[in-house]
Motif scaffolding. Sequence first.
Motif, PDB file in Angstrom:
ATOM      1  N   GLU A  60     -13.796  -2.920   1.971  1.00  0.00           N
ATOM      2  CA  GLU A  60     -14.456  -1.691   2.415  1.00  0.00           C
ATOM      3  C   GLU A  60     -15.387  -1.049   1.373  1.00  0.00           C
ATOM      4  OE1 GLU A  60     -11.068  -2.247   2.218  1.00  0.00           O
ATOM      5  OE2 GLU A  60      -9.997  -0.339   2.204  1.00  0.00           O
ATOM      6  N   VAL A  75      -3.508   0.644  -3.596  1.00  0.00           N
ATOM      7  CA  VAL A  75      -3.227  -0.788  -3.444  1.00  0.00           C
ATOM      8  C   VAL A  75      -2.454  -1.233  -4.678  1.00  0.00           C
ATOM      9  CG1 VAL A  75      -4.243  -3.085  -3.217  1.00  0.00           C
ATOM     10  CG2 VAL A  75      -5.329  -1.102  -2.117  1.00  0.00           C
ATOM     11  N   LYS A  98      -9.596  -6.773   0.554  1.00  0.00           N
ATOM     12  CA  LYS A  98     -10.076  -5.414   0.854  1.00  0.00           C
ATOM     13  C   LYS A  98     -11.594  -5.406   0.673  1.00  0.00           C
ATOM     14  CE  LYS A  98      -5.825  -3.677   0.784  1.00  0.00           C
ATOM     15  NZ  LYS A  98      -5.199  -2.892   1.854  1.00  0.00           N
ATOM     16  N   LYS A 124     -12.238   6.306  -0.093  1.00  0.00           N
ATOM     17  CA  LYS A 124     -12.199   4.840  -0.118  1.00  0.00           C
ATOM     18  C   LYS A 124     -11.870   4.346  -1.526  1.00  0.00           C
ATOM     19  CE  LYS A 124     -15.536   3.668   3.418  1.00  0.00           C
ATOM     20  NZ  LYS A 124     -16.962   3.412   3.569  1.00  0.00           N
ATOM     21  N   THR A 159       0.860  -1.176   0.000  1.00  0.00           N
ATOM     22  CA  THR A 159       0.000   0.000   0.000  1.00  0.00           C
ATOM     23  C   THR A 159       0.896   1.225   0.000  1.00  0.00           C
ATOM     24  OG1 THR A 159      -1.551  -1.256   1.311  1.00  0.00           O
ATOM     25  CG2 THR A 159      -1.929   1.097   1.170  1.00  0.00           C
ATOM     26  N   HIS A 190      -8.302   4.965  -2.436  1.00  0.00           N
ATOM     27  CA  HIS A 190      -7.402   3.990  -1.828  1.00  0.00           C
ATOM     28  C   HIS A 190      -7.366   2.699  -2.652  1.00  0.00           C
ATOM     29  CE1 HIS A 190      -5.272   1.639   1.129  1.00  0.00           C
ATOM     30  NE2 HIS A 190      -6.255   0.755   1.136  1.00  0.00           N
ATOM     31  N   ILE A 191      -8.561   2.189  -2.997  1.00  0.00           N
ATOM     32  CA  ILE A 191      -8.622   0.913  -3.725  1.00  0.00           C
ATOM     33  C   ILE A 191      -8.055   1.049  -5.144  1.00  0.00           C
ATOM     34  CG2 ILE A 191     -10.246  -0.794  -4.699  1.00  0.00           C
ATOM     35  CD1 ILE A 191      -9.844  -1.059  -1.681  1.00  0.00           C
ATOM     36  N   ALA A 202     -10.965  -6.209  -5.455  1.00  0.00           N
ATOM     37  CA  ALA A 202     -10.536  -5.736  -4.136  1.00  0.00           C
ATOM     38  C   ALA A 202     -10.730  -6.840  -3.095  1.00  0.00           C
ATOM     39  CB  ALA A 202     -11.322  -4.486  -3.753  1.00  0.00           C
TER      40      ALA A 202
END
Lengths: 475, 125
Positions: free
Chosen positions: B65, B91, B63, B83, B32, B86-87, B58
Amino acid sequence: MSHKTHPSRSNMNKTWTKYLLWFAQEHVDFRFAEIKSLISLFNIQMKFLRKPKDEPFWIVEFPSETEVKLLASRSVSLRNCIELWAYAPNMQKLHEELKQYPKCLMHPYLQAEKSFKIEVETFCKHFSQKQKVDKLETFSYLPMEGPVDLRNPDVTFQYVEYYGIVPHNPPEEPYEVFFGRWVASGLRQMIKKLSLKTRKFIGNTSMDPQLSLLMANQAKVTDGSLVLDPFVGSGSLLVAAAQFGGYVWGTDIDYLMLHGRTRPTRIRQKIRELDESVRANMKQYNMEHRYMDVLVNDFATPFWREDFRFDALITDPPYGIREATERVGTKKEGYEVKAEHLPTHIPAKIEYGISNIYKDLLRFAARHLRIGGRLVCWFPVFREDYTESVLPQHPCLHLVSNSEQTLSKVTSRRLLTFEKAREPTKDELDEHEVDIMDFREKYFVIREETRKERRLKQAKVREEDRLKHLNKQSL
Amino acid sequence: MKLLTHNMLTSKCMKGVSVGYPLSIKALDIRTVEVEFNPEFVAKMIPKIDWAVLCSAAESLGKTELPKEVIDNYENDQDFLKKVHHILLEVDVIDGELVCPETGRKFPINNGIPNMLLNEDEIYL
């Protein structure tokens, strides 16, 4: 009560301001294309007060200073933008002109609280500091009330003398002189910042930063643009695109290149450092957040989802001279990789001719660009053969500019900018013939010829000398 | 390889493959990396993304979320955009492989770089 006037009406009523655009005298053929692209990117208006030529000075008009500053914020060709207060064929006339410049326009910059300096610049002729100060003294009639500050002035004025573009033999008197207030500088300093000399990861054919930045401008890359270089190499075009806000992907058939395992390009370097990569370059310039990915991929078999649209494709495809033109393939019929060889098999490569590369590239652009998105690519040509008809074309792509960089007496490369006008029909995606002469084939033929010619010429000279010598002896 | 890139890849160009989407991910090393958040960019990408594919990719990396559906009015929901940011962008699959859903062909990922080179007998010539 307020009411809105029609934009063109209000422009007619407003007075536009005159500016001097001072360009670097380098890559002259790219200048106009760059400015045209930026004007369209920012949707700004600009009027020429005279037709631009190869000279480094343009006299133009903008509706306001905002537009000039926007233009300068992105232009790599521009050195300086000056609000033009006066210009004339010689100094005496300039002073007369300057005295006519409306006081109300001058006044805001001459007030007591504004520190200032006047710079004397001469183009194509050198003067001593003393001579420059003498020139400067002639402006003493200007009613400046503020203090002089050479380091960090509030206002900078420039007096510029133009002695033509032929070096070493400038005329006695300048062709033209200009005076005005400096407004903005272009991005010349960025060329240095992105210099290949200090870049972490470079390859043998890395594009120099100036041309890379020009390409990103031609592509109208802006904050959030999705950009792909399908022949990415060491990623120099992506560095430039990311600098202007692009989010960048790259693909290349060369596994060793993308993994930074080719032989080092720098002569003093024995082996490449462990972390040389396109990503490392992005990190070096604090643009890692704009690095998406690079993939090892043969451009002849792209893996992108059919409906994925890029805003820009910028690329320098291999011409087969300094780097190989290859794709995966074999000439063997019914060839199969045996199961036991699969884990370590390295696919064989066959020639990926230039005409096929450009055919694939234009077809890819027709599919994968959004409408209005741009493909910016180099195309090698033989100067004697060149006409616009030798350029690759596609019914869905409009050629919006075409600038030449001379490489040798016989060859040059052209920077082509295409804009996607519409989505292709099914037929246009399946097959579209592009007939392009193979640059590589002819390149080596021509070199062969000139070498042969040179040998023949030398032999002829030797023969003449020999005959002269014989004649002398017989006399 | 980021999940944004994964979302855009298909093995359709392979001989005998008709859809080739989505490729499945077998990850051996995931990292990450925190990168600058640009909400406009994330909002611009959401309509281009195959959401179901992003969610399952994900999930296959552990993952969970992301909601199953894109929420309404996502442009103005900073938490949601973060969110997704981030994905999509933070990642990174460093080592592992991508697998073609139809042929089972594996594409290795080393040092974060997927190798999509096909062999001579896997392409149309």
